[in-house]
Design a protein around this motif. Structure first.
Motif, PDB file in Angstrom:
ATOM      1  N   ILE A  63     -13.178  12.970 -48.841  1.00  0.00           N
ATOM      2  CA  ILE A  63     -12.478  12.849 -47.562  1.00  0.00           C
ATOM      3  C   ILE A  63     -13.386  13.120 -46.372  1.00  0.00           C
ATOM      4  O   ILE A  63     -13.346  12.397 -45.372  1.00  0.00           O
ATOM      5  CB  ILE A  63     -11.272  13.814 -47.528  1.00  0.00           C
ATOM      6  CG1 ILE A  63     -10.366  13.587 -48.749  1.00  0.00           C
ATOM      7  CG2 ILE A  63     -10.492  13.662 -46.225  1.00  0.00           C
ATOM      8  CD1 ILE A  63      -9.780  12.209 -48.852  1.00  0.00           C
ATOM      9  N   ILE A  82     -14.077  13.511 -40.967  1.00  0.00           N
ATOM     10  CA  ILE A  82     -13.539  12.446 -41.809  1.00  0.00           C
ATOM     11  C   ILE A  82     -14.551  11.309 -41.924  1.00  0.00           C
ATOM     12  O   ILE A  82     -15.124  10.847 -40.931  1.00  0.00           O
ATOM     13  CB  ILE A  82     -12.229  11.913 -41.201  1.00  0.00           C
ATOM     14  CG1 ILE A  82     -11.169  13.024 -41.122  1.00  0.00           C
ATOM     15  CG2 ILE A  82     -11.716  10.716 -41.992  1.00  0.00           C
ATOM     16  CD1 ILE A  82     -10.651  13.500 -42.447  1.00  0.00           C
ATOM     17  N   HIS A 133      -9.191   6.652 -46.194  1.00  0.00           N
ATOM     18  CA  HIS A 133      -9.523   7.561 -47.300  1.00  0.00           C
ATOM     19  C   HIS A 133      -9.519   6.762 -48.605  1.00  0.00           C
ATOM     20  O   HIS A 133      -8.822   5.749 -48.721  1.00  0.00           O
ATOM     21  CB  HIS A 133      -8.485   8.676 -47.398  1.00  0.00           C
ATOM     22  CG  HIS A 133      -8.271   9.436 -46.127  1.00  0.00           C
ATOM     23  ND1 HIS A 133      -9.290  10.034 -45.417  1.00  0.00           N
ATOM     24  CD2 HIS A 133      -7.137   9.709 -45.434  1.00  0.00           C
ATOM     25  CE1 HIS A 133      -8.791  10.640 -44.355  1.00  0.00           C
ATOM     26  NE2 HIS A 133      -7.486  10.446 -44.330  1.00  0.00           N
ATOM     27  N   PRO A 134     -10.270   7.221 -49.606  1.00  0.00           N
ATOM     28  CA  PRO A 134     -11.231   8.314 -49.607  1.00  0.00           C
ATOM     29  C   PRO A 134     -12.629   7.789 -49.277  1.00  0.00           C
ATOM     30  O   PRO A 134     -13.315   7.230 -50.147  1.00  0.00           O
ATOM     31  CB  PRO A 134     -11.158   8.831 -51.035  1.00  0.00           C
ATOM     32  CG  PRO A 134     -10.841   7.600 -51.854  1.00  0.00           C
ATOM     33  CD  PRO A 134     -10.066   6.667 -50.964  1.00  0.00           C
ATOM     34  N   ARG A 175     -14.326   5.291 -51.691  1.00  0.00           N
ATOM     35  CA  ARG A 175     -13.426   4.137 -51.591  1.00  0.00           C
ATOM     36  C   ARG A 175     -13.938   2.953 -52.423  1.00  0.00           C
ATOM     37  O   ARG A 175     -13.179   2.332 -53.177  1.00  0.00           O
ATOM     38  CB  ARG A 175     -13.296   3.747 -50.112  1.00  0.00           C
ATOM     39  CG  ARG A 175     -12.205   2.754 -49.805  1.00  0.00           C
ATOM     40  CD  ARG A 175     -11.995   2.646 -48.302  1.00  0.00           C
ATOM     41  NE  ARG A 175     -13.215   2.317 -47.575  1.00  0.00           N
ATOM     42  CZ  ARG A 175     -13.774   3.102 -46.645  1.00  0.00           C
ATOM     43  NH1 ARG A 175     -13.223   4.252 -46.319  1.00  0.00           N
ATOM     44  NH2 ARG A 175     -14.886   2.727 -46.027  1.00  0.00           N
TER      45      ARG A 175
END
Length: 687
Positions: A489, A496, A501-502, A506
């Motif tokens: 995250i 961020i 996310h993630p 990803r």
């Protein structure tokens, strides 16, 4: 650089010895009893600074000379400590600026250990001086096998908030960031208009209104851990000017959250660890195994040292439960099974004074006509029989990601749920693997993981871009990755990652998360198919290359993926979007719980493991030796074992029976045991 200490042949056995607490006539009795028990190594001098330096610059080594010579005459070796965890009263009074200050700005009172600021220049000078004096006097003494610097860094003074620490923190920031604009960018200080105009404006975190900059708090934890490491380095170098014996300090894995032991590992000549069983936990033997595996992993797979554990009850838990019959033996041998070449206790003789007088010891208050003493003598004989095990290594096909920085970041304030706890998910996955009889290594997320068939990331909230790319390469090259929710995250500053996310995971997972849906206290969701229940967490998963293996049947994300699988290159990445528990539910339904999912992933990854054994049996291979520890109330027979018994009854017709609460250790033919197999080989492990 010195290597592993030249310890006695076989497994080192003994513990902390504090003879200064006893009249000299007791010392001779102690040495006689040590020989009876098979003790061959003691940790000496951990808390005697005020005795050997009764006033600043005035030394009296006569008592220490006598006890070291007495131990040497009995063939007992010494891990000689620097006593710097507990500065003398005169030091505190003469150097008041060195006193520990808590996060509220209060000077911490004296009367205990660790009451000093790790950034104090007065403490640095005094600790270097006493370490150097000890090394100059005893550096070549034939009884001294190794040096034990300090004791449990960060136990009570992980952070100090005094003016000296504040200035040291600002200097650390200047070195790390170069200019204040870089700091502002990394910390995101535009949030709430908290931009700094200079490093001089930066205050350490402390008692403040809610919502303090999380990057500030993270960096202060990093800084504080580095200050303790600098303290260790100073003493180590003072010793090395006079002695070539190996140097260590006792870690507290996994129970010292503020110390990043991946960073410490390369600074010691041998990794050593203190571990105390949580007596109230029904599964405390699994937590012990996790601690031992993590310690071995920090040691890079090399043999390590169990520096402290307990013969029975400790003094500091809410209810100091005594160990059950056979438990101390199983605890000790489980550490050996998982890579320790020593079994050392706190302490040799139970204290009469102070806060630890109700802590168990090798010689308890009851004396030698006691169950503990008989167990201590019997364990010494067991360890002598295990001498061939020394130096062998544990091999694992599965790795679990552990990152102290993710631990720190996840548990800062204002996360989506108070139930997001770093160790909760790690221990859930570890327990499921343990019950599947899978031995694991732990790894840093940026480490080379190419040799593992499966990598599990249960709690990787903070994951750097480099770590994300590392795991992506691993899967593309044929590895198998299993990731739990709320991972990938944020970056190293708790910012961020760009995009949905993630962020850092990803692409490797082939999905993205639209929205988090933390569950209420005691809230649950179910999955489709054979009933499985999730707790803590649910989220809206959107597929982008992955496919759904299971979907949520109830809750805010009903109909959306709960478990996914993504084929990437030659490997596979799995994702679990809720907290599946490591065992079937209270009703005993054999649903798609975490253990069942892990079994399927292990099979897909080709991870070998025994089948059909009860999950009360701990099975570990260390080099050419098979350890079998029965934590259950019934005997267990293990088929497919060949070799010679070092402990327990040897194999008969290819089978070993381990009695309830017992331990067996078998050396396999040609140095390698055959793999155990079940009489019910078609059944799933533990099924």
């Amino acid at each position: 650089m010195p290597g592993y200490p030249a310890l006695p042949e076989g497994i080192a056995y003994g513990g902390d010895y504090n003879p200064e607490q006893w009249p000299e006539e007791v010392w001779h009795e102690d040495v006689r009893l040590m020989r009876e028990a098979g003790v061959n190594l003691v940790s000496l001098g951990i808390f005697n600074w005020g005795l050997i330096e009764p006033a600043e610059g005035v030394y009296d080594f006569r008592r220490l000379d006598r006890i070291i010579d007495l131990l040497h005459s009995a063939g007992i070796m010494v891990g000689l400590a620097t006593p710097t965890a507990s500065p003398p009263v005169w030091f505190r009074n003469r150097h008041p600026a060195s006193r520990l200050v808590d996060s509220g700005g209060h000077v911490v009172a004296g009367g205990s250990r660790h009451g000093f600021c790790p950034s104090s220049p007065d403490y640095a000078a005094a600790s270097i001086r006493i370490a150097g004096e000890l090394a100059a006097r005893y550096g070549d003494h034939p009884a001294v096998a190794m040096w034990h610097v300090h004791n449990e860094y960060g136990w009570a003074n992980a952070e100090c908030h005094c003016p000296t620490s504040a200035e040291a923190f600002r200097a650390w920031l200047r070195e790390r960031y170069g200019d204040v604009d870089a700091l502002n960018a990394a910390w995101g200080t535009v949030f709430w208009g908290l931009t700094y105009g200079s490093f001089a404006e930066v205050e350490p975190p402390g008692v403040a209104p809610p919502g303090q900059l999380t990057a500030l708090r993270l960096d202060y934890t990093r800084f504080s851990a580095e200050e303790h490491l600098a303290c260790f380095r100073r003493e180590r170098e003072a010793i090395r000017r006079h002695s070539d014996r190996p140097v260590t300090t006792n870690f507290m894995i996994p129970n010292c959250k503020p110390m990043d032991y991946w960073r410490w590992a390369g600074e010691v000549d041998v990794v050593s660890n203190d571990h105390y069983l949580d007596a109230a936990r029904a599964d405390n033997h699994i937590e012990l195994a996790m601690a031992a595996d993590l310690t071995r992993s920090v040691a890079g797979g090399a043999p390590w040292m169990l520096m402290e554990h307990s013969t029975g009850a400790v003094n500091w838990q809410p209810r100091n439960l005594a160990k059950r019959p056979g438990e101390m033996r199983r605890n000790s041998l489980a550490h050996v099974a998982r890579g320790s070449d020593s079994v050392l206790f706190f302490q040799w003789r139970a204290s009469r004074y102070g806060a630890e007088k109700f802590h168990s010891a090798m010689v308890p208050h009851a004396g030698t006509d006691s169950g503990i003493w008989r167990d201590v003598v019997a364990l010494g004989a067991d360890l002598a029989a295990l001498a061939p095990v020394r130096g062998s290594r544990v091999a694992a096909e599965v790795a679990v990601v552990w990152d102290w920085e993710s631990y720190w970041a996840l548990e800062l304030e204002w996360r989506p749920s108070v139930d997001l706890r770093f160790r909760e998910r790690v221990e859930a996955y570890y327990e499921a693997l343990w019950r599947e009889h899978v031995t694991v290594d732990f790894v840093h997320p940026e480490a080379d993981v190419s040799r593992y068939r499966l990598v599990v990331a249960p709690s990787s909230y903070l994951l750097t871009e480099a770590a994300g790319k590392n795991l992506h390469r691993y899967v593309e090259a044929g590895g198998h990755l299993l990731v739990s929710y709320f991972s990938g995250i944020v970056d190293a500053w708790d910012a961020i990652h760009p995009g949905p996310h993630p962020g850092a995971l990803r692409d490797v997972l082939g999905l993205w998360v639209e929205e988090f849906h933390p569950l209420p206290e005691r809230g649950t969701v179910t999955l489709d198919g054979p009933g499985a229940t999730g707790r803590i967490w649910s989220e809206r998963v959107r597929l982008s290359g992955a496919r759904a293996v299971r979907s949520f049947a109830t809750g805010p994300d009903a109909g959306h993926p709960a478990v996914t699988r993504h084929e990437l290159g030659a490997g596979t990445a799995w994702y679990v979007a809720t907290a599946l528990d490591p065992a079937p539910d209270a009703a005993g339904r054999d649903g798609e719980d975490l253990r069942a999912l892990l079994a399927a992933v292990l099979d897909h990854a080709g991870v070998s493991r025994p089948r059909g054994l009860p999950d009360t049996l701990e099975l570990v291979r260390r080099g050419g030796f098979l350890f079998l520890l029965n934590h259950g109330d019934e005997p267990v027979t293990v088929d497919g074992v060949e070799g010679t018994a070092l402990l327990g009854t040897g194999p008969a017709a290819g089978a070993v029976t381990v009695p309830a609460g017992g331990v067996a250790v078998v050396a396999g033919p040609a140095g390698e045991p055959d793999g155990p197999r079940s009489r019910r080989a078609d059944e799933r492990s533990g099924g």
